[in-house]
Write a protein that holds these residues in place. Structure first.
Motif, PDB file in Angstrom:
ATOM      1  N   VAL A 209       0.897  -1.158   0.129  1.00  0.00           N
ATOM      2  CA  VAL A 209       0.088   0.097   0.086  1.00  0.00           C
ATOM      3  C   VAL A 209       0.963   1.211  -0.003  1.00  0.00           C
ATOM      4  CG1 VAL A 209      -1.630   1.479   1.282  1.00  0.00           C
ATOM      5  CG2 VAL A 209      -1.937  -1.195   0.959  1.00  0.00           C
ATOM      6  N   ASP A 210       2.149   1.374   0.783  1.00  0.00           N
ATOM      7  CA  ASP A 210       2.625   2.344   0.833  1.00  0.00           C
ATOM      8  C   ASP A 210       3.510   2.513  -0.414  1.00  0.00           C
ATOM      9  OD1 ASP A 210       2.212   3.165   3.387  1.00  0.00           O
ATOM     10  OD2 ASP A 210       3.689   1.805   4.434  1.00  0.00           O
ATOM     11  N   TYR A 211       3.881   1.644  -1.339  1.00  0.00           N
ATOM     12  CA  TYR A 211       4.468   1.446  -2.273  1.00  0.00           C
ATOM     13  C   TYR A 211       3.485   2.278  -3.437  1.00  0.00           C
ATOM     14  CZ  TYR A 211       9.148  -0.978  -1.691  1.00  0.00           C
ATOM     15  OH  TYR A 211      10.242  -1.212  -1.463  1.00  0.00           O
ATOM     16  N   ALA A 212       2.423   1.562  -3.623  1.00  0.00           N
ATOM     17  CA  ALA A 212       1.211   2.308  -4.411  1.00  0.00           C
ATOM     18  C   ALA A 212       0.918   3.654  -4.181  1.00  0.00           C
ATOM     19  CB  ALA A 212       0.052   1.129  -4.264  1.00  0.00           C
ATOM     20  N   LYS A 213       0.870   3.887  -2.792  1.00  0.00           N
ATOM     21  CA  LYS A 213       0.573   5.511  -2.483  1.00  0.00           C
ATOM     22  C   LYS A 213       1.775   6.267  -3.012  1.00  0.00           C
ATOM     23  CE  LYS A 213      -0.985   6.323   1.541  1.00  0.00           C
ATOM     24  NZ  LYS A 213      -1.012   6.406   2.782  1.00  0.00           N
ATOM     25  N   GLY A 214       2.983   5.726  -2.836  1.00  0.00           N
ATOM     26  CA  GLY A 214       4.327   6.443  -3.236  1.00  0.00           C
ATOM     27  C   GLY A 214       4.258   6.887  -4.626  1.00  0.00           C
ATOM     28  N   ILE A 215       3.891   5.700  -5.430  1.00  0.00           N
ATOM     29  CA  ILE A 215       3.736   5.971  -7.126  1.00  0.00           C
ATOM     30  C   ILE A 215       2.825   6.986  -7.303  1.00  0.00           C
ATOM     31  CG2 ILE A 215       2.978   4.666  -9.051  1.00  0.00           C
ATOM     32  CD1 ILE A 215       4.351   2.004  -7.853  1.00  0.00           C
ATOM     33  N   CYS A 216       1.612   7.034  -6.575  1.00  0.00           N
ATOM     34  CA  CYS A 216       0.241   7.669  -6.782  1.00  0.00           C
ATOM     35  C   CYS A 216       0.749   9.111  -6.510  1.00  0.00           C
ATOM     36  CB  CYS A 216      -0.777   7.497  -6.135  1.00  0.00           C
ATOM     37  SG  CYS A 216      -1.695   5.855  -6.596  1.00  0.00           S
TER      38      CYS A 216
END
Length: 355
Positions: free
Chosen positions: A24-31
């Motif tokens: 989730v943190d990786y996905a939010k970072g990409i976003c």
């Protein structure tokens, strides 16, 4: 638990309450980086009057950039939606309202002289008041998010499928009234509600990607080709197509985040995801300052390169502002003071838990 000490992805939303979920943190970072990139690139191109190579990346990300952010925002709502209204409003409305007021005031502080030069200081005051009805600049996301939280709780007794179908219809209708709250609500609520409603399936998708990385990579390659093709053909804005691309892109970013978490690569993305609200609140200042400096000095002629530098400056500059605020005891910029809590304060990091 993953080696890094966060949940590896299995166990669903209940397990997620105990610790951060790595993907989730990786996905939010990409976003959040895509959000900064969009504002940086379009701002540079508007000021320069020409486009650069970064415009292609912004166009590619447009179908899924905000859908994924909103879907993840609703992902853990099932854990807290049964709270009493006082606690719920404190965590999901007052929290974001506080940061909106603080940062819209800061943004106006920087932009007011330019506004006044074009019109008058009286008009600037009216614009400031209007920002509490019509979200100002980059801050519309944290203005709209509390509305989503309240609407979802208020409609709990309505059959979820009915709500989802109405939300999907609103997205495909491409409603344009000129009011940000109305237009963005219609365009984005379906993704937020899907994150809330289909959270177990999202976690199942992540688990499958973690167990079958080769298949996940093949799916990502296929998605990238289809998304790029539809964007190039101009079909990505079509009603049903935009809805499908929004969900497909959200699944792709979730898969990508899972694979990065599995390999423990690009930890900077994870760090950005952990502090996505910090970047979101503060990136406008280093972004605007770097854009103005580079365009006025003309030391770099290529607009694409300027856009890339401005994007990097926006992300890193926001994190630098956050660190400086902590060292200067200006915690109120990124942490809600005790006076602005209407329910008992919870233990643990305020920003991370509330995101």
């Amino acid at each position: 638990m993953a080696p890094s000490g966060t949940i590896a992805g299995s166990g669903g939303t209940k397990a997620a309450s105990a610790a951060r979920v790595d993907w989730v943190d990786y996905a939010k970072g990409i976003c959040i980086i895509m959000v900064v990139m969009m504002h940086s690139v379009l701002g540079v191109e508007l000021a320069a009057g020409e486009t650069g190579f970064m415009h292609v990346a912004v166009a590619f990300a447009k179908p899924f950039r905000m859908p994924d952010f909103f879907l993840i925002s609703g992902l853990f709502l099932a854990l807290v939606i049964d709270r009493d209204w006082r606690t719920y409003l404190d965590r999901k409305v007052v929290h974001f309202a506080y940061f909106y007021v603080v940062w819209v005031t800061i943004q106006f502080g920087f932009k007011a002289p330019a506004f006044a030069a074009e019109t008058s200081w009286h008009h600037v005051g009216l614009l400031y008041l209007e920002s509490f009805i019509e979200p100002f600049g980059t801050l519309w996301f944290i203005y709209l998010l509390p509305i989503f939280f309240v609407v979802t709780k208020l409609t709990r007794r309505i059959p979820p499928l009915a709500i989802w179908l109405v939300a999907a219809a609103l997205e495909t209708a491409r409603i344009t009234t000129g009011w940000t709250v109305i237009d963005e609500f219609c365009a984005r609520f379906v993704y937020f509600y899907s994150g809330y409603l289909f959270a177990p399936y999202v976690f199942a998708l992540s688990d499958r990607a973690r167990k079958h990385p080769a298949l996940a990579l093949a799916a990502l390659a296929t998605w990238a080709l289809v998304n790029a093709g539809l964007v190039a053909w101009g079909a990505s804005e079509w009603g049903i197509v935009s809805l499908a691309l929004g969900f497909a892109g959200a699944c792709a970013i979730i898969t990508m985040g899972t694979l990065l978490a599995r390999a423990q690569w690009l930890n900077f993305l994870r760090f950005c995801g952990e502090h996505s609200i910090v970047i979101y609140l503060a990136f406008f200042l280093p972004m605007a300052a770097t854009r103005t400096l580079l365009l006025r000095t003309g030391i770099i002629l290529d607009i694409g390169t300027v856009s890339l530098i401005v994007t990097v400056a926006g992300v890193i500059g926001a994190l630098a502002i956050w660190r400086a605020a902590l060292r200067l005891n200006a915690h109120f910029l990124f942490e809600r003071p005790d006076a602005f809590w209407i329910a008992p304060r919870k233990a643990g990091p305020v920003l991370q838990a509330a995101e």
